[in-house]
Design a protein around this motif. Structure first.
Motif, short mmCIF file in Angstrom:
data_model
loop_
_atom_site.label_atom_id
_atom_site.label_comp_id
_atom_site.label_asym_id
_atom_site.label_seq_id
_atom_site.Cartn_x
_atom_site.Cartn_y
_atom_site.Cartn_z
N ASP A 23 0.81 -1.22 0.00
CA ASP A 23 0.00 0.00 0.00
C ASP A 23 0.85 1.27 0.00
N TYR A 24 2.13 1.14 0.26
CA TYR A 24 3.00 2.30 0.41
C TYR A 24 3.98 2.49 -0.74
N VAL A 25 4.05 1.52 -1.64
CA VAL A 25 5.08 1.53 -2.69
C VAL A 25 4.45 1.82 -4.05
N PRO A 26 5.05 2.72 -4.85
CA PRO A 26 4.50 3.06 -6.18
C PRO A 26 4.84 2.00 -7.23
N TYR A 27 4.08 0.94 -7.25
CA TYR A 27 4.39 -0.16 -8.16
C TYR A 27 4.29 0.25 -9.63
N GLY A 28 3.54 1.30 -9.92
CA GLY A 28 3.45 1.77 -11.30
C GLY A 28 4.76 2.29 -11.84
N ASP A 29 5.72 2.60 -10.94
CA ASP A 29 7.02 3.10 -11.38
C ASP A 29 7.97 1.97 -11.79
N GLY A 30 7.56 0.70 -11.55
CA GLY A 30 8.46 -0.42 -11.79
C GLY A 30 8.78 -0.60 -13.27
N ARG A 31 10.06 -0.93 -13.55
CA ARG A 31 10.52 -1.22 -14.91
C ARG A 31 11.42 -2.44 -14.89
N ASP A 32 11.47 -3.11 -16.00
CA ASP A 32 12.26 -4.33 -16.14
C ASP A 32 13.76 -3.98 -16.16
N PHE A 33 14.51 -4.55 -15.23
CA PHE A 33 15.94 -4.23 -15.16
C PHE A 33 16.74 -4.89 -16.28
N GLN A 34 16.20 -5.92 -16.88
CA GLN A 34 16.88 -6.52 -18.02
C GLN A 34 16.70 -5.66 -19.26
N ALA A 35 15.50 -5.12 -19.42
CA ALA A 35 15.25 -4.25 -20.57
C ALA A 35 15.89 -2.87 -20.37
N GLU A 36 15.91 -2.41 -19.13
CA GLU A 36 16.49 -1.10 -18.82
C GLU A 36 17.32 -1.21 -17.55
N PRO A 37 18.61 -1.52 -17.69
CA PRO A 37 19.47 -1.68 -16.52
C PRO A 37 19.53 -0.40 -15.68
N TRP A 38 19.87 -0.59 -14.39
CA TRP A 38 20.02 0.57 -13.50
C TRP A 38 21.27 1.34 -13.88
N THR A 39 21.18 2.67 -13.85
CA THR A 39 22.33 3.54 -14.09
C THR A 39 22.35 4.63 -13.02
N PRO A 40 23.54 5.17 -12.72
CA PRO A 40 23.67 6.14 -11.61
C PRO A 40 22.87 7.42 -11.78
N ASP A 41 22.41 7.72 -12.98
CA ASP A 41 21.66 8.96 -13.20
C ASP A 41 20.18 8.82 -12.87
N GLN A 42 19.72 7.62 -12.54
CA GLN A 42 18.30 7.38 -12.33
C GLN A 42 17.76 7.82 -10.96
N PRO A 43 18.51 7.75 -9.88
CA PRO A 43 17.97 8.14 -8.57
C PRO A 43 17.50 9.59 -8.54
N THR A 44 16.41 9.83 -7.85
CA THR A 44 15.91 11.19 -7.64
C THR A 44 16.21 11.70 -6.24
N LEU A 45 16.53 10.79 -5.32
CA LEU A 45 16.93 11.20 -3.98
C LEU A 45 18.34 11.76 -4.00
N SER A 46 18.64 12.67 -3.07
CA SER A 46 20.01 13.18 -2.93
C SER A 46 20.94 12.07 -2.47
N GLY A 47 22.23 12.30 -2.62
CA GLY A 47 23.21 11.30 -2.20
C GLY A 47 23.12 10.98 -0.72
N VAL A 48 22.92 12.01 0.12
CA VAL A 48 22.83 11.79 1.56
C VAL A 48 21.59 10.99 1.91
N ALA A 49 20.46 11.34 1.28
CA ALA A 49 19.23 10.60 1.54
C ALA A 49 19.38 9.14 1.12
N ARG A 50 20.04 8.90 0.00
CA ARG A 50 20.27 7.52 -0.44
C ARG A 50 21.15 6.78 0.56
N THR A 51 22.16 7.45 1.07
CA THR A 51 23.02 6.82 2.07
C THR A 51 22.22 6.44 3.31
N ALA A 52 21.37 7.36 3.76
CA ALA A 52 20.56 7.09 4.96
C ALA A 52 19.59 5.94 4.71
#
Length: 313
Positions: free
Chosen positions: A36-65
């Motif tokens: 109920d708390y997670v935006p499942y509509g944002d999900g994408r296939d990691f095989q079709a679109e691998p993760w890259t460092p430019d994708q996060p929207t959180l700041s570096g400190v927030a990601r660390t926390a």
């Protein structure tokens, strides 16, 4: 010196209170579901679109926390083993609490990981490698007796509540903030159980309680302290004000000590009185350290702002 109770004697004496606090907890808790708390509509296939460092929207400190908070939650099997061993009495209110606590805590890693993966705010490979590392390291309460264990989790649950809540606020993401607010409510109820158990123990074995509290305040470490690169990440989080010495001193340690009335207790034996004096000295030193850290952080921020102003002008 007054004779101290064994763990078995103490737990037997306190079991009626454990049962009462468990029943209170079950009445206060709210059932919730990670999906109920997670935006499942944002999900994408990691095989079709691998993760890259430019994708996060959180700041570096927030990601660390968020990473530290998730890795801490991931070690739940170790915490369960240690608390199960600490209470160690099958078919009791203690064991019912342990299993209930574990089940509630299990939601936290689920919702945090789902959020970070679906929003691509963290590399899923990093998350899985981190999970493997912390679980292989495990967690060891280092043979703490029941009182020390309960003292530790009283402070730790409150520290975790505040760390999670501040992380959510710092993130700037309403979805993340809502998740962290929900987790924090669980952590607060868990803290209340352990805090009030220690309050009850104070009337059964006050000298041992004071010594246990002193030991745990002066030797306190967050449960994630054993994870790789923890010190660097903790410093980054502290610099951002999410969880620093001032928060630890003012918002974690002192509220619980006041609730227990540790410095108002009378009739302590010589050993407990000595430990209480040592605790008072430690807290004074911690307060001074927090002030120095705040002053250094403020000075660095002022210099950075001055450099930025000069650059713009």
């Amino acid at each position: 010196m007054a004779q101290r109770l064994s763990d078995a004697e103490l737990l037997a004496e306190l079991e009626p209170q454990a049962e009462a606090f468990l029943e209170r907890h079950l009445k206060m808790t709210e059932t919730w579901y990670p999906h109920d708390y997670v935006p499942y509509g944002d999900g994408r296939d990691f095989q079709a679109e691998p993760w890259t460092p430019d994708q996060p929207t959180l700041s570096g400190v927030a990601r660390t926390a968020f990473f530290v908070n998730l890795m801490t939650e991931d070690n739940l099997p170790s915490y369960h083993r240690e608390i199960y061993d600490m209470f160690g009495k099958k078919d009791s209110a203690w064991m019912t609490w342990v299993h209930r606590w574990t089940a509630e805590e299990g939601r936290h890693s689920i919702v945090l990981r789902d959020y970070l993966v679906l929003t691509r705010n963290e590399d899923p490979v990093k998350l899985e490698d981190g999970r493997m590392a912390v679980m292989e390291e495990g967690y060891d309460k280092e043979d703490k007796n029941a009182l020390r264990g309960m003292a530790y989790v009283s402070f730790q649950e409150l520290a975790t509540r505040i760390s999670h809540r501040n992380t959510g606020r710092y993130s700037g993401d309403p979805v993340a903030d809502r998740i962290m607010e929900r987790i924090s409510k669980d952590e607060n109820l868990h803290m209340i159980f352990y805090r009030d158990m220690m309050e009850s123990a104070k009337h059964v074995d006050p000298n041992a309680v004071v010594e246990a509290v002193a030991d745990e305040v002066m030797g306190f470490q967050m449960p994630g302290a054993g994870m790789p690169d923890f010190n660097r990440m903790a410093i980054e989080i502290a610099k951002a004000g999410i969880y620093d010495l001032r928060v630890h001193h003012d918002d974690v340690i002192w509220p619980i000590l006041r609730k227990w009335g540790i410095f108002e207790m009378e009739g302590l034996d010589e050993s407990a009185e000595k430990r209480r004096e040592e605790l008072a000295g430690f807290l004074s030193g911690l307060d001074a350290m927090a002030t120095r850290f705040e002053e250094k952080r403020a000075a660095k921020r002022a210099k950075a702002e001055a450099r930025e102003k000069d650059f713009v002008s």
